[in-house]
Enzyme design. Sequence first.
Site, PDB file in Angstrom:
ATOM      1  N   THR A   1      50.341 -35.691 -53.063  1.00 56.74           N
ATOM      2  CA  THR A   1      48.994 -35.129 -52.482  1.00 56.74           C
ATOM      3  C   THR A   1      48.211 -34.475 -53.605  1.00 56.74           C
ATOM      4  O   THR A   1      49.091 -33.296 -53.892  1.00 56.74           O
ATOM      5  CB  THR A   1      49.238 -34.420 -50.922  1.00 56.74           C
ATOM      6  OG1 THR A   1      49.821 -35.270 -50.079  1.00 56.74           O
ATOM      7  CG2 THR A   1      47.958 -33.896 -50.550  1.00 56.74           C
TER       8      THR A   1
ATOM      9  N   LEU B   1      52.395 -28.740 -50.811  1.00 60.87           N
ATOM     10  CA  LEU B   1      51.500 -30.137 -50.633  1.00 60.87           C
ATOM     11  C   LEU B   1      52.700 -31.066 -51.106  1.00 60.87           C
ATOM     12  O   LEU B   1      53.422 -30.909 -52.233  1.00 60.87           O
ATOM     13  CB  LEU B   1      50.286 -30.410 -51.396  1.00 60.87           C
ATOM     14  CG  LEU B   1      49.226 -29.307 -51.153  1.00 60.87           C
ATOM     15  CD1 LEU B   1      48.023 -29.659 -51.978  1.00 60.87           C
ATOM     16  CD2 LEU B   1      48.545 -29.693 -49.702  1.00 60.87           C
ATOM     17  N   ASP B   2      52.839 -32.206 -50.492  1.00 63.22           N
ATOM     18  CA  ASP B   2      53.966 -33.319 -51.063  1.00 63.22           C
ATOM     19  C   ASP B   2      53.205 -33.534 -52.534  1.00 63.22           C
ATOM     20  O   ASP B   2      52.147 -33.586 -52.954  1.00 63.22           O
ATOM     21  CB  ASP B   2      53.425 -34.337 -50.138  1.00 63.22           C
ATOM     22  CG  ASP B   2      53.933 -34.442 -48.709  1.00 63.22           C
ATOM     23  OD1 ASP B   2      54.621 -33.570 -48.324  1.00 63.22           O
ATOM     24  OD2 ASP B   2      53.510 -35.159 -47.908  1.00 63.22           O
ATOM     25  N   MET B   3      54.456 -34.165 -53.079  1.00 61.99           N
ATOM     26  CA  MET B   3      54.150 -34.371 -54.610  1.00 61.99           C
ATOM     27  C   MET B   3      53.080 -35.365 -54.715  1.00 61.99           C
ATOM     28  O   MET B   3      52.109 -34.901 -55.666  1.00 61.99           O
ATOM     29  CB  MET B   3      55.531 -35.017 -55.032  1.00 61.99           C
ATOM     30  CG  MET B   3      55.518 -35.354 -56.675  1.00 61.99           C
ATOM     31  SD  MET B   3      57.024 -35.996 -57.139  1.00 61.99           S
ATOM     32  CE  MET B   3      56.526 -36.257 -58.835  1.00 61.99           C
TER      33      MET B   3
END
Length: 559
Positions: free
Chosen positions: A410, A406-408
């Site tokens: 998110t 997951l993106d940082m």
Amino acid sequence: MSSFPACFHTFTQPTEHIALPDKFTFPFFYQPHAISTLAAEALMDQLQQPDAPFVHQFQREDEKQSSGKMFGVLVVRHVSGQLGYLQGFSGKIDDNNHHQGFVPPVFDMLEEQGFFRKEMEHINQVTALLNQAESDIALPELSQQLSVITQQAEHEVESLRQMTIERRAQRKLTRESAEHLTDSEKQPLIEQLGKESVADKNALKHLKQHWQAQIDEVQQLLNHKRAEITGLKKQRATLSNQLQHQLFKRYRFLNGIGEHKDLIDIFAGTSTPTPPAGAGECAAPKLLHYAYSNNLQPIALAEFWWGTSPKSEIRKHKQYYPACQSKCQPILGHMLQGLEVDDNPLLVNPAQNKPLEILYHDDAIVVVNKPANFLSVPGKHIKDSAFTRLEADFPDCEGPFVIHRLDMATSGILVFALTRRANKSLQKQFISRTVSKRYVAKIARKDIADTGRIELPMRGDPYDRPRQLVCYEHGKHALTTWQVKTRDEAGTTLYLHPHTGRTHQLRVHCAHHLGFDSPIIGDTLYGEPNHRLYLHAESLSFEHPCTKELLHFQVDANF
């Protein structure tokens, strides 16, 4: 009292109530300071006036033609103490580098008597010769003629070869049938057969030579024309490279301690020693160079997009953006020397002291609920991550193995494998897309259909990573479906289902003008900052790698 430089603008609104920043803006991740916002709004007012000198550039109704432009303002202090600001834009407008009230380029390649125009004229002449050579009707005619001759030669040579084989076989039978003859009777026959064999070989040889001569003649003409084209291409490439090198040497940038460096020297120590096209033409370097050249003290910087978004990038009208990575980072790294600059916020670990909630674990897997602003895996500068936390928590396992990320920014559910067997099984499920994922996101737009799908192919932006582009030529297929969860005065909360796993897929599909045209709230990369990114990986379903039981995990979003 010293006179003001030509591009120095004084504020028309009061500024005394605004406390100036202690340090200069960190240009690659920032929220505009109030003083630079005031300057930017003054420029925006100017741009939207009906008598603005190039207002038409940014008001086209034809969406097929991108007409937006990145503008910038640099708040500066004059030696007299007077506060003011500079205005700049990236690239050119109306094929012109100079517009009243805006800082000039560091080097004007479009100068009438400059070397660039002369060298470009030479290159254009070579290009015209190349186009003429490539469009020569003799090229396809010779290629067709060569093909016809080659096929005809192969046909006739093969026919004669088969005839020669048949005659050879016939002579063999004749020799065998002559075994009962006396030597005096056999000798003339053998000589005759030998002469026929030599004649057949010579006939085949002469036929091959005949056709090869014709093929060589046409091939030589064709090679001559192709060599001419290759030579012109090499000549143009050489001239272009020489011109590019001259340009790079002419772009010389000042920094805060009075040092000059050209683009060749600036990019020499980077991973891309050849500067990218357009380097030095962005607003920020032009603004800083003008400030240093005119003894103006830089105070704060802000860059914003004005007009229609490009087809591939995500740019919103009047929205502020950081400087680009590939072109501006090396240049500004030099130019900011001598200034006190804000700390890089990207070096600060926002996950410090944040707990990582474990939702489930056994000998094979571990499922966690990752907080927002918490890395999934170690980054370039920050090592603290969900992976390193689990590595410490499960020191005796074969893993942990990263299955997905997951993106940082998110938040939400992540699964890691603890064994190689589990890793192989989970990887297979993700690759075959049998894993079910659902995200929750909130956007400011309200007029959203209850359900729908977005298909926009994506690829990384080679000039501004980690940003992603929508690209129909080189992008990979990306599909997202959605359902509306709730609507309120602040916007729409959506369920998002990514059917493909492209980097930043949901963020780009929401923000791009061919998607929702509305960034996820709090998206600092494609939208505007908020206290967090309103994107949460709410649920995850997959088959347990060992027991084959269907597992389902859900953590509701807290926004």
